[in-house]
Design a protein around this motif. Structure first.
Motif, PDB file in Angstrom:
ATOM      1  N   GLU A   1     -26.245  43.731 -20.320  1.00 35.80           N
ATOM      2  CA  GLU A   1     -27.041  44.023 -19.118  1.00 35.80           C
ATOM      3  C   GLU A   1     -28.493  43.609 -19.301  1.00 35.80           C
TER       4      GLU A   1
ATOM      5  N   ASP B   1     -21.117  34.560 -19.174  1.00 36.12           N
ATOM      6  CA  ASP B   1     -21.025  33.123 -18.900  1.00 36.12           C
ATOM      7  C   ASP B   1     -19.889  32.463 -19.676  1.00 36.12           C
TER       8      ASP B   1
ATOM      9  N   LYS C   1     -28.678  39.826 -18.834  1.00 34.41           N
ATOM     10  CA  LYS C   1     -28.294  39.378 -17.487  1.00 34.41           C
ATOM     11  C   LYS C   1     -29.288  39.831 -16.420  1.00 34.41           C
TER      12      LYS C   1
ATOM     13  N   LEU D   1     -13.010  31.669 -12.138  1.00 32.87           N
ATOM     14  CA  LEU D   1     -14.242  32.430 -11.905  1.00 32.87           C
ATOM     15  C   LEU D   1     -15.475  31.663 -12.402  1.00 32.87           C
ATOM     16  N   HIS D   2     -15.240  30.424 -12.882  1.00 32.44           N
ATOM     17  CA  HIS D   2     -16.315  29.587 -13.434  1.00 32.44           C
ATOM     18  C   HIS D   2     -16.947  30.224 -14.670  1.00 32.44           C
ATOM     19  N   ILE D   3     -16.099  30.902 -15.449  1.00 34.67           N
ATOM     20  CA  ILE D   3     -16.506  31.462 -16.733  1.00 34.67           C
ATOM     21  C   ILE D   3     -15.799  30.651 -17.812  1.00 34.67           C
TER      22      ILE D   3
ATOM     23  N   LYS E   1     -20.290  39.547 -15.523  1.00 35.97           N
ATOM     24  CA  LYS E   1     -20.828  38.209 -15.269  1.00 35.97           C
ATOM     25  C   LYS E   1     -21.194  37.465 -16.554  1.00 35.97           C
TER      26      LYS E   1
ATOM     27  N   ALA F   1     -15.908  39.753 -17.709  1.00 35.21           N
ATOM     28  CA  ALA F   1     -16.004  38.911 -16.516  1.00 35.21           C
ATOM     29  C   ALA F   1     -16.686  39.701 -15.409  1.00 35.21           C
ATOM     30  N   GLY F   2     -16.367  40.993 -15.328  1.00 31.10           N
ATOM     31  CA  GLY F   2     -17.011  41.849 -14.345  1.00 31.10           C
ATOM     32  C   GLY F   2     -18.496  42.021 -14.585  1.00 31.10           C
TER      33      GLY F   2
END
Length: 371
Positions: A173, A211, A176, A257-259, A209, A206-207
């Motif tokens: 966190e 990368d 991000k 998810l583009h991860i 975010k 993933a939740g």
């Protein structure tokens, strides 16, 4: 390309010059084919400490008796930045131990960023505060990889022998939520202790975010030479084929998810962690070098050269007969060594990957370069 000496580089060599990336790619492949020291060394794995504030069951690298005074000093490390830039280093990946335990990490990062070298840090996340995250970002940190092997606090504690899951979440966190977020990668060591929870781990981060979320099978890596088979055996995943199937599913979901995650070739060959490298070539000494906390330089921990930066320059070391002989051994290596730093990198060096997935390659360069 150098920046103003008073500030870190923000858009440096990795402003994604794909032509330059292609030249580097073919230069490295040619050097490995010839078995000769490369003209450039794009990636440096730099372990700057053996000190660590956790005690993971799968790690034999941490040294509880390690002392700061035995490590390269701030000035010794900073002096390497221009030398590595002259070898066209693109990325230096600071690890350990736990590199965050070094209070000079920001100063070190700045030195490399000023030379146009992207700076990554591999951390357990336990010592990250909002203030430290902001400080690292201000220094020019390009990417942070945070290790987490379970999203259930009690299972995390069993694996890492410390109550730290909440601090890992907080660390993610912190990075991000910055005004200019630092890309966050999650490293997951796959073992018998979490093989049934891999999807949950991927979904959780993933939740958040993340990368990139990548998985490495627990195995006897060269830096863990002191780990015995008796220690390793209980940690080996019980269902290797099941792990492969799960990771393929995860990779597909994360891609949507583009991860970013592991390559299919890496996943398909995870069994080689326990059988030997086989079809995944190693680029140790050709694409990257390893520097340990005391300044020893080698292709990887499996092939120590006995050469130290306090006695020779990086150029002298890489041109030495000792280093050349180790490169020949690397080409013939069949060690049971399979992780994201070596085998995954080897998978990405395959021509089929570079040509077949150009947009993925482009995205990886952008993310890892800090462009």
């Amino acid at each position: 390309m150098k920046a103003d000496a008073n500030r870190p580089v923000e858009n440096d060599m990795t402003i994604v010059n794909m032509a330059d990336a292609a030249r580097t790619y073919f230069s490295v492949r040619a050097a490995r084919r010839a078995g000769t020291p490369p003209a450039q060394i794009p990636l440096v794995y730099f372990d700057i400490t053996r000190r660590c504030d956790s005690a993971c069951v799968m790690c034999a690298f941490r040294d509880s008796a390690a002392r700061a005074e035995d490590e390269l000093s701030t000035e010794e490390i900073k002096a390497l930045a221009p030398a590595l830039a002259s070898k066209r280093a693109r990325i230096v990946s600071f690890g350990g131990g736990e590199p965050i335990l070094r209070p000079d990490l920001e100063e070190i990062i700045r030195a490399f960023r000023r030379e146009g070298i992207s700076a990554h840090v591999n951390s357990n996340g336990l010592s990250i505060t909002p203030e430290r995250a902001a400080s690292l970002a201000d220094a020019g940190l390009s990417m942070i990889y945070i290790s987490c092997d379970h999203c259930a606090p009690e299972k995390y504690r069993r694996i890492r022998n410390i109550d730290g899951f909440d601090r890992v979440v907080s660390a993610v966190e912190c990075f991000k939520s910055l005004k200019r977020p630092v890309p966050v990668g999650i490293n997951v060591a796959v073992s018998s202790l979490n093989e049934s929870a891999l999807e949950d781990i991927a979904d959780f981060f993933a939740g958040m975010k993340a990368d990139k979320i990548q998985f490495t099978p627990v195995n006897r890596l060269p830096q863990h030479k002191s780990m015995t088979e008796e220690t390793l055996e209980p940690l080996v995943p019980k269902d290797i084929e099941g792990v492969k199937s799960t990771l393929r599913k995860i990779a597909g979901k994360l891609d949507s998810l583009h991860i970013r995650s592991n390559t299919r070739h890496f996943i398909d060959n995870i069994h080689l962690a326990y059988e030997g490298r086989g079809r995944v070539p190693c680029y140790a000494g050709f694409l990257w070098v390893v520097i340990d906390p005391a300044g020893n330089v080698m292709p990887c921990y499996e092939y120590d050269t006995g050469l130290n930066l306090r006695e020779k320059t990086i150029e002298e070391i890489m041109d030495s007969g000792e280093f050349r002989s180790r490169l020949r051994e690397v080409k013939a290596c069949g060690a049971k060594c399979f992780d994201c730093g070596s085998a995954e990198t080897g998978a990405r060096m395959r021509l089929a990957h570079a040509v077949g997935r150009p947009f993925e390659v482009y995205g990886e360069i952008r993310m890892h370069g800090g462009a």
